[in-house]
Design an enzyme around this catalytic site. Structure first.
Site, mmCIF file in Angstrom:
data_model
loop_
_atom_site.group_PDB
_atom_site.id
_atom_site.type_symbol
_atom_site.label_atom_id
_atom_site.label_comp_id
_atom_site.label_asym_id
_atom_site.label_seq_id
_atom_site.Cartn_x
_atom_site.Cartn_y
_atom_site.Cartn_z
ATOM 1 N N ASP A 41 0.860 -1.188 0.000
ATOM 2 C CA ASP A 41 0.000 0.000 0.000
ATOM 3 C C ASP A 41 0.893 1.233 0.000
ATOM 4 O OD1 ASP A 41 -0.045 0.950 3.153
ATOM 5 O OD2 ASP A 41 -0.082 -1.245 3.001
ATOM 6 N N GLU A 130 -7.694 5.146 12.301
ATOM 7 C CA GLU A 130 -6.770 4.678 13.333
ATOM 8 C C GLU A 130 -6.364 5.749 14.336
ATOM 9 O OE1 GLU A 130 -2.574 4.302 11.607
ATOM 10 O OE2 GLU A 130 -3.821 3.968 9.831
#
Length: 418
Positions: A41, A130
């Site tokens: 990613d 997050e």
């Protein structure tokens, strides 16, 4: 007789152990199937990528950061998408969520959908949530639910939750297990179970991976075939959500909860305390009541249009960042709840609400004086030295507490005359 008694005791203990083990929950946690694909990613952090070499290195899947919050588009998004597709990689998109309310969750899901509309995507759309600030566990889960539902409705595509192992185990609700999990768990032979999801469709196993075609570290992942969309047709144009006005004149109402402060409400909705005070005719900003209904218009003050997420680099200081983005150390400390202004870390995300346009480093927006605060300085002393007033310095630098300034901070001092 004694031998028989010991034998009977041993058998009894063995039976008790077996019975007890029947009531101990066991959670299996492994890949959703055995077809594993190698993936990475990426974001602007990786800079320019040679996707031809990436593909030759055995990488099958690339997740690309498209966006963050409600205004930020990754500057390498289009480039990464076009080059990854041109080299035959399976492509997915992820959005970094910064929402502090379900209202903002809807905003950000619709923004994500607008950014990626018209693209051909192969993998589930990923929610990367997050950083939670002062949100409660129930608020985190409700924001997650609303974001995912809104995103699915806007794009007509399946989604996936990206989360580290700890958050999946201790924060995320079992109600969210209707969505598959892409789990981050480093330096282990296999990801740890969380007691909620039985399987994973993605495992990010290191943040310090090396892949040909990428300079520096990159996240490495394993994905199962369940990460792929059942329909990889072009993403549709986003629908208009009637609850999220398309322009900047976004006026909503908010019911004050126990423990709320105007400062926290202003931060959640991308506005300012002074704006809330003026709009709601509040006499005492320190006195609001549970059940009180506030009107919020986040089209003025520190709106999302002027919100930036800055990733701290090695050698950065808050003073350096504040100067570049035409804000102040005091503002950065307050907004990001920074305990020690002299201690920030590479990779740390800093939210910046700037009331000015970004300028080049060292350029004063009024074209006059930049002053670096020294130990022992006071705003009164600085104002006297430069022939200005404390109020003028406070206004120009958005200083909330004139008695609290930091050595090393650079402030603007204007001798411009109106």
């Amino acid at each position: 007789m004694k031998k028989n008694r010991l034998t009977n005791i041993f058998i009894l203990l063995l039976l008790l152990t077996l019975v007890n083990s029947m009531f101990v929950p066991v959670f299996g946690f492994g890949p959703s199937n055995n077809n594993i694909y190698q993936g990475i990613d990426v974001s602007s952090w990786q800079g320019n990528i040679n996707f031809s070499l990436v593909r030759q290195s055995g990488i099958d899947v690339v997740y690309i950061k498209s966006s963050e919050g409600s205004t930020y588009i990754d500057p390498y998004f289009e480039q990464n998408y076009n080059n990854a597709k041109a080299n035959g990689l399976k492509v997915g998109f992820y959005h970094y969520v910064t929402a502090r309310s379900t209202y903002q969750a809807k905003q950000q899901a619709n923004f994500f959908a607008r950014v990626i509309s018209g693209k051909s995507v192969d993998c589930r759309l990923a929610m990367d949530f997050e950083s939670f600030g002062n949100l409660s566990v129930s608020e985190i889960n409700e924001i997650s639910r609303v974001f995912l539902e809104t995103l699915q409705d806007a794009t007509k595509k399946e989604v996936v939750i990206y989360s580290n192992s700890y958050t999946a185990r201790t924060i995320l609700s079992s109600n969210l297990t209707i969505y598959p999990l892409w789990v981050a768990n480093y330096d282990v032979s296999e990801p740890g179970g969380n007691g909620k999801w039985d399987t994973w469709v993605g495992w990010q196993y290191t943040s310090t991976g090396n892949v040909r075609g990428i300079s520096g570290y990159v996240d490495r992942n394993q994905f199962t075939e369940d990460i792929f969309l059942s329909d990889n047709s072009e993403l549709p144009p986003p629908t208009v959500d009637p609850e999220i006005p398309p322009d900047n004149n976004q006026t909503i109402t908010y019911t004050v909860k126990p423990g709320d402060t105007l400062s926290e409400i202003a931060l959640k909705y991308g506005t300012t305390v002074s704006n809330l005070v003026d709009l709601n005719n509040i006499r005492n900003p320190n006195l609001i009541f549970p059940g009180q209904i506030l009107t919020i218009n986040n089209s003025s003050g520190s709106s999302n249009a002027n919100q930036t997420i800055y990733i701290v680099k090695s050698g950065d200081t808050l003073s350096h960042i504040a100067l570049r983005y035409n804000t102040t150390v005091s503002s950065l400390v307050r907004i990001n709840n920074i305990k020690n202004p002299n201690l920030i870390f590479p990779g740390q995300r800093i939210v910046i609400y700037s009331q000015f346009n970004v300028v080049d480093e060292g350029q004063n927006s009024c074209g006059k004086i930049l002053y670096k605060i020294k130990y022992g300085d006071t705003l009164n002393g600085i104002a006297l030295k430069y022939g200005t007033t404390v109020n003028a310095i406070v206004r120009l630098n958005d200083i909330k507490n004139p008695n609290l300034i930091y050595a090393g901070e650079t402030i603007r001092i204007s001798n411009c005359r109106n």
